[in-house]
Scaffold this motif. Sequence first.
Motif, PDB file in Angstrom:
ATOM      1  N   PHE A 190       0.835  -1.200   0.000  1.00  0.00           N
ATOM      2  CA  PHE A 190       0.000   0.000   0.000  1.00  0.00           C
ATOM      3  C   PHE A 190       0.875   1.258   0.000  1.00  0.00           C
ATOM      4  O   PHE A 190       1.961   1.254   0.575  1.00  0.00           O
ATOM      5  N   ASP A 191       0.377   2.318  -0.621  1.00  0.00           N
ATOM      6  CA  ASP A 191       0.996   3.627  -0.423  1.00  0.00           C
ATOM      7  C   ASP A 191       0.468   4.184   0.904  1.00  0.00           C
ATOM      8  O   ASP A 191      -0.299   3.520   1.618  1.00  0.00           O
ATOM      9  N   LYS A 220       3.588   6.647  11.737  1.00  0.00           N
ATOM     10  CA  LYS A 220       4.679   5.806  12.228  1.00  0.00           C
ATOM     11  C   LYS A 220       4.521   4.363  11.733  1.00  0.00           C
ATOM     12  O   LYS A 220       5.505   3.692  11.402  1.00  0.00           O
ATOM     13  N   ILE A 221       3.282   3.903  11.708  1.00  0.00           N
ATOM     14  CA  ILE A 221       3.009   2.539  11.234  1.00  0.00           C
ATOM     15  C   ILE A 221       3.434   2.397   9.779  1.00  0.00           C
ATOM     16  O   ILE A 221       4.097   1.427   9.397  1.00  0.00           O
ATOM     17  N   PHE A 222       3.072   3.361   8.961  1.00  0.00           N
ATOM     18  CA  PHE A 222       3.453   3.289   7.550  1.00  0.00           C
ATOM     19  C   PHE A 222       4.964   3.395   7.385  1.00  0.00           C
ATOM     20  O   PHE A 222       5.572   2.665   6.584  1.00  0.00           O
ATOM     21  N   GLU A 223       5.577   4.277   8.139  1.00  0.00           N
ATOM     22  CA  GLU A 223       7.025   4.471   8.046  1.00  0.00           C
ATOM     23  C   GLU A 223       7.765   3.165   8.333  1.00  0.00           C
ATOM     24  O   GLU A 223       8.754   2.832   7.671  1.00  0.00           O
ATOM     25  N   ARG A 230       0.720  -7.469   6.046  1.00  0.00           N
ATOM     26  CA  ARG A 230       1.000  -8.376   7.168  1.00  0.00           C
ATOM     27  C   ARG A 230       1.749  -7.657   8.276  1.00  0.00           C
ATOM     28  O   ARG A 230       1.488  -7.873   9.468  1.00  0.00           O
ATOM     29  N   LYS A 231       2.683  -6.781   7.899  1.00  0.00           N
ATOM     30  CA  LYS A 231       3.433  -6.027   8.900  1.00  0.00           C
ATOM     31  C   LYS A 231       2.527  -5.017   9.600  1.00  0.00           C
ATOM     32  O   LYS A 231       2.647  -4.799  10.813  1.00  0.00           O
ATOM     33  N   ILE A 232       1.626  -4.402   8.844  1.00  0.00           N
ATOM     34  CA  ILE A 232       0.664  -3.479   9.446  1.00  0.00           C
ATOM     35  C   ILE A 232      -0.183  -4.215  10.480  1.00  0.00           C
ATOM     36  O   ILE A 232      -0.410  -3.725  11.591  1.00  0.00           O
ATOM     37  N   ASN A 233      -0.666  -5.398  10.118  1.00  0.00           N
ATOM     38  CA  ASN A 233      -1.498  -6.173  11.039  1.00  0.00           C
ATOM     39  C   ASN A 233      -0.753  -6.469  12.338  1.00  0.00           C
ATOM     40  O   ASN A 233      -1.303  -6.308  13.437  1.00  0.00           O
ATOM     41  N   ASN A 234       0.502  -6.920  12.221  1.00  0.00           N
ATOM     42  CA  ASN A 234       1.270  -7.270  13.410  1.00  0.00           C
ATOM     43  C   ASN A 234       1.474  -6.068  14.321  1.00  0.00           C
ATOM     44  O   ASN A 234       1.309  -6.162  15.550  1.00  0.00           O
ATOM     45  N   LEU A 235       1.827  -4.943  13.728  1.00  0.00           N
ATOM     46  CA  LEU A 235       2.112  -3.746  14.516  1.00  0.00           C
ATOM     47  C   LEU A 235       0.832  -3.190  15.151  1.00  0.00           C
ATOM     48  O   LEU A 235       0.832  -2.795  16.328  1.00  0.00           O
ATOM     49  N   CYS A 236      -0.256  -3.170  14.383  1.00  0.00           N
ATOM     50  CA  CYS A 236      -1.516  -2.653  14.920  1.00  0.00           C
ATOM     51  C   CYS A 236      -2.058  -3.533  16.036  1.00  0.00           C
ATOM     52  O   CYS A 236      -2.552  -3.041  17.061  1.00  0.00           O
ATOM     53  N   ASP A 237      -1.974  -4.838  15.852  1.00  0.00           N
ATOM     54  CA  ASP A 237      -2.487  -5.770  16.866  1.00  0.00           C
ATOM     55  C   ASP A 237      -1.749  -5.589  18.190  1.00  0.00           C
ATOM     56  O   ASP A 237      -2.377  -5.487  19.256  1.00  0.00           O
ATOM     57  N   LEU A 238      -0.433  -5.543  18.136  1.00  0.00           N
ATOM     58  CA  LEU A 238       0.337  -5.394  19.363  1.00  0.00           C
ATOM     59  C   LEU A 238       0.116  -4.030  20.006  1.00  0.00           C
ATOM     60  O   LEU A 238       0.057  -3.909  21.241  1.00  0.00           O
ATOM     61  N   TYR A 252      -1.420   6.217  20.471  1.00  0.00           N
ATOM     62  CA  TYR A 252      -0.566   7.350  20.135  1.00  0.00           C
ATOM     63  C   TYR A 252       0.727   6.875  19.478  1.00  0.00           C
ATOM     64  O   TYR A 252       1.091   5.707  19.568  1.00  0.00           O
ATOM     65  N   SER A 253       1.424   7.817  18.864  1.00  0.00           N
ATOM     66  CA  SER A 253       2.659   7.462  18.164  1.00  0.00           C
ATOM     67  C   SER A 253       3.720   6.918  19.115  1.00  0.00           C
ATOM     68  O   SER A 253       4.547   6.091  18.724  1.00  0.00           O
ATOM     69  N   ARG A 254       3.675   7.357  20.385  1.00  0.00           N
ATOM     70  CA  ARG A 254       4.687   6.875  21.329  1.00  0.00           C
ATOM     71  C   ARG A 254       4.561   5.367  21.581  1.00  0.00           C
ATOM     72  O   ARG A 254       5.553   4.695  21.873  1.00  0.00           O
ATOM     73  N   ILE A 255       3.327   4.841  21.465  1.00  0.00           N
ATOM     74  CA  ILE A 255       3.134   3.402  21.631  1.00  0.00           C
ATOM     75  C   ILE A 255       3.777   2.658  20.463  1.00  0.00           C
ATOM     76  O   ILE A 255       4.457   1.641  20.659  1.00  0.00           O
ATOM     77  N   ILE A 256       3.588   3.178  19.261  1.00  0.00           N
ATOM     78  CA  ILE A 256       4.190   2.566  18.075  1.00  0.00           C
ATOM     79  C   ILE A 256       5.705   2.620  18.182  1.00  0.00           C
ATOM     80  O   ILE A 256       6.402   1.635  17.904  1.00  0.00           O
ATOM     81  N   GLU A 257       6.244   3.771  18.611  1.00  0.00           N
ATOM     82  CA  GLU A 257       7.691   3.919  18.748  1.00  0.00           C
ATOM     83  C   GLU A 257       8.254   2.935  19.767  1.00  0.00           C
ATOM     84  O   GLU A 257       9.323   2.351  19.562  1.00  0.00           O
TER      85      GLU A 257
END
Length: 266
Positions: A190-191, A220-223, A230-238, A252-257
């Motif tokens: 995806f873009d 941050k997720i896209f970056e 599949r990577k989006i799913n893993n990161l979003c789920d966690l 928030y972005s700090r959780i992704i970081e």
Amino acid sequence: MYLAYWGFKEFPFENVPDPRFFYLSRSHEEGLTRLIYATQMRKGGAMLSGDIGCGKTTLTRVFMQELPAHKYDIGLIINPKLRPLEFLQEVLYQFDIKNIPANKGDCLRALNQRILDNLKNNKETLLIVDEAQLLNEQTLEEVRLLLNFQLNDRFLLTILLLGQPELRDLIKGMKQLEQRIAIRFHLTPFDFDDSIRYIRFRLRKAGARKNVFSREAAEKIFEHTQGVPRKINNLCDLSLLIGFSQKEPVIYSRIIERIINDGAIF
């Protein structure tokens, strides 16, 4: 664990090929259109390639649902790392043919009879080979020969090859087979815009009434994932799990970081 907290009816980011959660990006829409065209127009051979985790398997499940069961006899091979005879036997098994022969000639005759029976019953015969990059050269040659099942004016068997990018190199190395692959498409990640839409789409499918990811978190997720589903799913789920454990109102972005810096997601 976190369903009730976020207001979901089911988990939104499971890495399973559930057609209900299939998001139709521009790339996925074109790939689906080409597969349907290749099948309905009896083009013989077609190929769909794409990087790991880009949604080839889910797209294939959606594609299969688009085909009326009364008009198509479908065989699906998901582990094609087989010797030529084993491959032909697996083809017969996936078409639910009983008493599978022990030699190649009888296997081909049994398949030919199945194809002719389908023709008499106004059904098309479709063979789908997933993870086709695992096929060795000898088995790929058998695939090419299967495309010889044809009449003067049409193919009697359509073969769809699905696989990772190296599949394209395998096909290029076999000129006779490459010339028979009439339709091909490479599925891309995806873009940024589609990544955002994808996340929101899956949240809605899971029953969410609001977007629980901040704009900065989505960026941050896209970056980090570069738009690979599949990577989006893993990161979003966690991130949803951590947000739940910390009782955050949104992600928030700090959780992704934190997840990325901890090395929990590769």
